[in-house]
Design an enzyme around this catalytic site. Structure first.
Site, PDB file in Angstrom:
ATOM      1  N   HIS A 202      45.354 -15.996 -10.338  1.00 57.27           N
ATOM      2  CA  HIS A 202      44.732 -16.897 -11.201  1.00 57.27           C
ATOM      3  C   HIS A 202      43.469 -17.818 -10.203  1.00 57.27           C
ATOM      4  CE1 HIS A 202      47.386 -16.688 -15.106  1.00 57.27           C
ATOM      5  NE2 HIS A 202      47.554 -15.812 -14.075  1.00 57.27           N
TER       6      HIS A 202
ATOM      7  N   ASP B 118      52.331  -6.650 -18.402  1.00 56.28           N
ATOM      8  CA  ASP B 118      51.259  -7.361 -17.567  1.00 56.28           C
ATOM      9  C   ASP B 118      50.315  -6.568 -17.250  1.00 56.28           C
ATOM     10  OD1 ASP B 118      50.390  -9.869 -16.569  1.00 56.28           O
ATOM     11  OD2 ASP B 118      51.544  -9.631 -14.602  1.00 56.28           O
TER      12      ASP B 118
ATOM     13  N   HIS C 203      57.275 -13.475 -17.145  1.00 55.83           N
ATOM     14  CA  HIS C 203      57.530 -12.544 -15.781  1.00 55.83           C
ATOM     15  C   HIS C 203      58.570 -13.551 -14.876  1.00 55.83           C
ATOM     16  CE1 HIS C 203      54.168 -14.672 -13.900  1.00 55.83           C
ATOM     17  NE2 HIS C 203      53.435 -13.806 -14.396  1.00 55.83           N
TER      18      HIS C 203
ATOM     19  N   GLU D 230      47.967 -17.520 -20.677  1.00 53.12           N
ATOM     20  CA  GLU D 230      48.514 -17.419 -19.395  1.00 53.12           C
ATOM     21  C   GLU D 230      47.937 -18.575 -18.657  1.00 53.12           C
ATOM     22  OE1 GLU D 230      50.592 -15.059 -15.901  1.00 53.12           O
ATOM     23  OE2 GLU D 230      49.454 -14.014 -17.484  1.00 53.12           O
TER      24      GLU D 230
ATOM     25  N   ASP E  41      58.874  -2.644 -13.290  1.00 52.41           N
ATOM     26  CA  ASP E  41      58.274  -1.567 -12.585  1.00 52.41           C
ATOM     27  C   ASP E  41      58.787  -1.241 -11.362  1.00 52.41           C
ATOM     28  OD1 ASP E  41      57.555  -3.841 -11.152  1.00 52.41           O
ATOM     29  OD2 ASP E  41      55.294  -3.261 -11.242  1.00 52.41           O
TER      30      ASP E  41
END
Length: 387
Positions: free
Chosen positions: A142, A279, A221, A130, A253
């Site tokens: 990130h 994730d 995602h 990713e 979620d």
């Protein structure tokens, strides 16, 4: 000796069966048969009558679990530990996910995953890279200093990695931002067998559609780390919804994406093109209340994993809970929610001839769960664990 699993309802990946048994022969499924036709002389394993025996769940995006973060420990042992930690939540196949980091660290993670995939009944199906070829404008958590565009050595390494992974039966998923990678590079990577997904991107709708034509296969995602849809700039989210061919991974979620938007996504896509990912991060499967990412503390609060400033950092959910949420939050039939956790990710990865179904010749990767979504047992390559 063959084993006959009997007593539970069977969900084959296509339909629910009563009065049938599943016959295993070592690491493979031998047959799905009416109970009256079960082979004589086989070992009989009786399962609870209120349980469902289904294909094992496949998680194509999992950063860590059981206290292990793949970025911190890019080793075969870490990949195996992550796979083992989520088995009790029904997941029998994972792609340990290595997020944006230094080139040498990414290469170590790739080599480690090759080793893990090669081990029998490991539950490791490949690697998900990713990044690091993502948008500086949509990094999420990130680390920006590692974000870059691919150079010639990256392309050579990735195309070779894809071929090497295929020889051991695994897959490489690469999440990239279409605005950061040229179509010629996308075409070359896709031709190598790599599974390409758009993510952490601020690309326009038009640029995303061009990348899909060049070989992009899906979206990581969807809706997260992407600009919101507006009337004049629909962006990558609408490009994903509007494409009949693209697969879309979603985090179910109830936090990362509003359930109403996910219901709209399901209505807009052809059947089979939306699949579940977790994730997940190291706290999943533990009682830890924090972990460290890039040297920063990530807190576990109210079902979320967040930085000090409230930025989401992965998800605090497993696949069994995701399947439950498909039924309870989205109103899906159990069968469709199970497909989104098994058959559909198998299609996305191009592994649907081996996993994702209960059928003769398929790998004996199975999940046994009760009506309350509690997982009672799993089988990986025919090897069972009971919980």
């Amino acid at each position: 000796m063959k084993r006959v699993l009997t007593g539970a309802r069977l969900f084959t990946g296509e339909r629910m069966l009563d009065g049938h048994v599943l016959v295993l022969d070592g690491a493979r499924i031998s047959a799905v048969l009416p109970a009256a036709a079960a082979p004589a002389g086989a070992e009989v394993v009786r399962l609870p009558g209120d349980a469902v025996l289904a294909p094992g769940f496949i998680d194509a995006q999992i950063n860590g679990a059981g206290g292990v973060l793949f970025n911190d420990t890019p080793t075969a042992e870490a990949a195996l530990a992550i796979a083992a930690a989520v088995r009790r939540s029904g997941t029998t196949g994972v792609l340990p996910t290595f997020i944006t980091d230094a080139k040498a660290a990414m290469q170590r993670a790739a080599e480690a995953t090759l080793e893990a995939v090669s081990r029998p009944a490991s539950g490791v199906l490949g690697i998900h890279l990713e990044g690091p070829f993502i948008s500086q404008d949509r990094p999420g958590v990130h680390e920006p200093r590692y974000i870059r565009t691919p150079d010639a050595s990256d392309i050579e390494f990735l195309t070779a990695l894809s071929g090497r992974m295929a020889t051991v039966g695994g897959r490489v998923v690469l999440t990239l931002a279409p605005e950061r990678v040229e179509d010629a590079v996308i075409r070359r990577l896709a031709a190598s067998g790599m599974v390409l997904a758009a993510g952490h991107t601020a690309a326009t709708y038009e640029r995303t559609r061009e990348a899909l034509e060049a070989g992009l296969r899906g979206f990581t995602h969807l809706s997260n780390a992407m600009p919101p849809v507006t009337n004049r700039q629909p962006g990558p989210v609408l490009a994903g919804m509007d494409s009949e061919s693209a697969w879309c991974g979603i985090i179910l979620d109830g936090i990362h994406v509003h359930p109403a938007l996910l219901r709209l996504l399901l209505k807009s896509k052809p059947s089979g093109k939306v699949f579940l990912v977790t994730d997940a991060m190291p706290p999943v499967g533990t009682d830890a209340d924090s972990f460290t990412l890039y040297g920063n503390t990530i807190f576990r609060r109210d079902g979320r994993l967040v930085t000090e400033t409230g930025t989401l950092a992965g998800a605090d959910i497993d696949m069994a809970a995701s399947v439950r949420n498909g039924v309870q939050l989205l109103g899906l039939p159990l069968e469709e929610s199970l497909r989104m956790a098994s058959l559909y990710p198998a299609f996305f990865l191009g592994l649907d001839e081996y996993v994702g179904r209960l059928a003769s010749g398929y790998r004996a990767d199975l999940t046994l769960l009760r009506p309350d979504f509690k997982v009672l047992a799993t089988w990986v390559g025919g090897q069972d664990e009971w919980y």
